[in-house]
Design an enzyme around this catalytic site. Structure first.
Site, PDB file in Angstrom:
ATOM      1  N   TYR A   1       0.804  -1.050  -0.144  1.00 57.11           N
ATOM      2  CA  TYR A   1      -0.018   0.155  -0.092  1.00 57.11           C
ATOM      3  C   TYR A   1       1.025   1.406   0.022  1.00 57.11           C
ATOM      4  O   TYR A   1       1.907   1.091   0.437  1.00 57.11           O
ATOM      5  CB  TYR A   1      -0.959  -0.117   1.187  1.00 57.11           C
ATOM      6  CG  TYR A   1      -1.761   1.242   1.322  1.00 57.11           C
ATOM      7  CD1 TYR A   1      -2.884   1.303   0.634  1.00 57.11           C
ATOM      8  CD2 TYR A   1      -1.549   2.054   2.560  1.00 57.11           C
ATOM      9  CE1 TYR A   1      -3.407   2.563   0.666  1.00 57.11           C
ATOM     10  CE2 TYR A   1      -2.397   2.938   2.562  1.00 57.11           C
ATOM     11  CZ  TYR A   1      -3.411   3.306   1.881  1.00 57.11           C
ATOM     12  OH  TYR A   1      -4.282   4.449   2.135  1.00 57.11           O
TER      13      TYR A   1
ATOM     14  N   THR B   1       1.525   3.833   1.792  1.00 53.75           N
ATOM     15  CA  THR B   1       2.388   4.231   2.982  1.00 53.75           C
ATOM     16  C   THR B   1       3.289   3.276   3.402  1.00 53.75           C
ATOM     17  O   THR B   1       4.240   3.570   4.472  1.00 53.75           O
ATOM     18  CB  THR B   1       1.453   4.769   3.958  1.00 53.75           C
ATOM     19  OG1 THR B   1       0.681   3.494   4.527  1.00 53.75           O
ATOM     20  CG2 THR B   1       0.629   5.754   3.618  1.00 53.75           C
ATOM     21  N   LYS B   2       3.365   1.955   2.860  1.00 51.04           N
ATOM     22  CA  LYS B   2       4.177   1.157   3.439  1.00 51.04           C
ATOM     23  C   LYS B   2       5.654   1.124   3.092  1.00 51.04           C
ATOM     24  O   LYS B   2       6.016   2.252   2.300  1.00 51.04           O
ATOM     25  CB  LYS B   2       3.660  -0.540   2.807  1.00 51.04           C
ATOM     26  CG  LYS B   2       2.245  -0.731   3.382  1.00 51.04           C
ATOM     27  CD  LYS B   2       2.130  -0.687   4.971  1.00 51.04           C
ATOM     28  CE  LYS B   2       0.837  -1.038   5.821  1.00 51.04           C
ATOM     29  NZ  LYS B   2      -0.530  -0.902   5.398  1.00 51.04           N
ATOM     30  N   ASN B   3       6.540   0.207   3.417  1.00 50.62           N
ATOM     31  CA  ASN B   3       7.949   0.526   3.236  1.00 50.62           C
ATOM     32  C   ASN B   3       8.392   0.437   1.733  1.00 50.62           C
ATOM     33  O   ASN B   3       9.442   1.111   1.377  1.00 50.62           O
ATOM     34  CB  ASN B   3       8.802  -0.439   4.293  1.00 50.62           C
ATOM     35  CG  ASN B   3       9.108  -0.261   5.261  1.00 50.62           C
ATOM     36  OD1 ASN B   3       8.380   0.676   5.949  1.00 50.62           O
ATOM     37  ND2 ASN B   3      10.128  -0.696   6.015  1.00 50.62           N
TER      38      ASN B   3
END
Ligand SMILES: *Cc1c(COP(=O)(O)O)cnc(C)c1O
Length: 390
Positions: free
Chosen positions: A183, A185-187
């Site tokens: 997604y 916002t993920k790393n």
């Protein structure tokens, strides 16, 4: 007040020219859907985590759902998880037809407390679904040991934990099935996307079929230059596949994961150093036998101790042009789950304590040094001003 172009958005994705060019190449290739780039991305992630199989999907939520189904979990079954998580964890269990059963978290780690798991195991329990909160691995030896003794599956929600390590092994290779999220916002991000990793070949085969309508052959096998071939529907599957456009982003995002990890650590360490004299709780120390994926940097803020409550603190940061997140409002704080599962704050005191105080500061690798300084200074100023009426 800063002008809008200076606003530091929470969870800003870090996209570079390489992946932009790769998406353009994919668009020009004529093959946009699930195809060779998705297969390459699956191989890349599987190799990275040290698992036999990577199964690319359109989300981590889809991964959790298919993992439960692969284990044959459904109505009448119970799955143990944490009340301090995103709704996707709980919803996936509900979608499978099973009932989620919640166990409070450990106060320091915010991860499910393994010492409390056995007390809720019943004859209906089929699986444990731990969540590696903020990127810090759960106590997997204890969890896997409980699972083994009670004949339960372990399905990890590793949405925060790509790159995390537990006693020398990467998260993604330890249990029956592990689900990652890409997604925004993920790393690493593919816009939307997810991946299951597993060493279990029968599970991998089943998931591959379930993820695309239950078809015996995927489109890029059906329409290859060997000519059209018939497929057969093996089961009523889902539309959960990843596309080559998404994989084009992921392939290049993965190449920078270690470089990005170093930057995340740098910002993390600077935050912890800068806030250690403030009346707020910073993340617990990380023992040497685990590697934290540094997905989210969180502090606990409350009026009694910090002079300002969490939501007013967030509002004050927002007014200084800094976006924050809350990970998470506990499951019991949502009326739907509270009513449906008969749970309240007093059932999970540690979760409740964290849930009303936690705030996530920006940790994107897009942040410049001066933006990080601005965040540090703003946090210090707001806390030092004590009670602020906003
Ligand atoms: C983001 C997240 C998910 C869901 O990931 P998607 O890829 O958006 O489906 C699941 N669990 C946790 C803990 C998350 O933070």
């Amino acid at each position: 007040m800063t002008n809008s172009s200076d606003y530091i958005m929470f969870g800003l994705p870090h996209i570079e020219e390489d992946e932009i060019q790769e998406v353009v190449k994919t668009l020009r290739s004529g093959w946009l859907g699930t195809g060779p780039k998705t297969a390459e991305f699956e191989e890349q992630i599987a190799q990275f985590v040290g698992a036999k199989h990577g199964l690319a999907l359109n989300s981590c939520t889809a991964g959790l759902h298919l993992s439960l189904l692969a284990c044959g979990i459904g109505p009448g079954d119970e799955v143990i998880t944490t009340p301090l998580t995103f709704s996707a964890t709980v919803n996936s269990i509900i979608h499978s037809g099973a009932t989620p059963v919640f166990v409070d978290v450990d106060f320091d780690t915010a991860n499910i407390d393994p010492g409390k798991i056995e007390s809720v195991i019943t004859p209906r329990t089929r699986a444990i679904m731990p969540v590696h909160m903020y990127g810090r691995p759960c106590e997997m030896d204890e969890i896997l040991d409980i699972a083994k003794r009670h004949n339960l599956y372990v399905i990890e929600d590793a949405a925060h934990a790509l790159g995390a390590e537990y006693k020398g092994r990467r998260i993604g290779s330890l249990s029956d099935l592990t689900c990652f999220s890409f997604y925004v916002t993920k790393n690493i991000t593919t816009g939307e996307g997810g991946m299951i990793t597993t060493n279990n070949t029968p599970f991998a085969k089943k998931i591959k079929v379930s993820a695309l309508h239950g078809l015996s052959k995927h489109a890029w096998q059906r329409y290859s230059d060997r000519g059209y071939d018939h497929y057969e529907v093996l089961l009523p599957g889902f539309k959960y596949n990843m596309t080559d456009m998404q994989a084009s982003l992921g392939l290049h995002q993965m190449r920078r994961i270690e470089q990005n990890d170093r930057r995340r650590q740098e910002i993390w360490d600077l935050y912890s150093e800068s806030f250690k004299d403030l009346p707020v709780t910073t993340p617990a120390p990380i023992p040497p036998d685990i590697k934290h994926a540094r997905h989210l940097y969180t502090i606990l803020v409350d009026r009694e101790r910090s002079g300002i409550d969490r939501d007013a603190f967030r509002q004050a940061l927002h007014q200084r042009g800094i976006g924050t997140g809350v990970h998470f409002l506990p499951v019991h704080a949502h009326k739907f789950y509270a009513d449906r599962f008969g749970i309240t704050a007093s059932d999970f005191p540690n979760t409740e304590y964290i849930g009303v105080r936690t705030v996530s500061l920006p940790l994107s690798t897009r942040l410049t040094d001066s933006e990080v300084s601005r965040i540090v200074q703003s946090v210090r100023d707001i806390i030092k001003q004590g009670v602020i009426h906003v």
